[in-house]
Design a protein around this motif. Structure first.
Motif: not given
Length: 148
Positions: A55-63
């Motif tokens: 899998k892929g994972i994306i972490k987006v701060s303050d969004k």
């Protein structure tokens, strides 16, 4: 320290997009406009997953994404899970829901369609994994679409 360290650093506030098919990770980032953000974004792929193998994972701060932005994901990654993070804790989980209409995201695969010959946005009706063009009525499988 824990026996297992996190593979990707925790975020204080923001959104984690998880269970992305690994080959769709950059498409998801592009579709959400993450390359233009000024806040930290972590993109990872080829992580082991019991659910999907890899899998892929994306972490987006303050969004925090709107429901409209989330529904856009259904075109490329219909089974992703979004986790809303506040103070390093998951406060909400959202599953992606495919909308009944998709506008301006997918190209019509009919070369004679007006959307391929005039400067106008595409518009599809969605039912049972099939997109039907509003203008030329050409049908296409949601899993085989080309993004605009």
């Amino acid at each position: 320290m824990n026996k297992k360290e996190r593979l990707v650093a925790a975020i204080e506030h923001g959104t984690v997009i998880d269970h992305i098919p690994t080959e769709k990770t950059y498409q998801v980032a592009s579709l959400l406009g993450l390359f233009e953000l000024k806040t930290p974004v972590t993109i990872g792929f080829n992580y082991p997953s019991k659910k999907v193998g890899c899998k892929g994972i994306i972490k987006v701060s303050d969004k925090f994404f709107t429901d409209d932005e989330i529904s856009r994901l259904s075109v490329v990654a219909p089974n992703v899970i979004l986790s809303i993070i506040r103070d390093y804790e998951v406060v909400e989980k959202k599953a992606v829901v495919t909308p009944e209409e998709i506008k301006g995201i997918v190209k019509c695969n009919n070369p004679k369609c007006i959307t391929n010959n005039e400067p106008m946005a595409t518009h599809f009706h969605v039912a049972n994994g099939v997109l039907t063009c509003r203008y030329c009525e050409k049908e296409q499988d949601i899993n085989k679409v080309e993004l605009c």
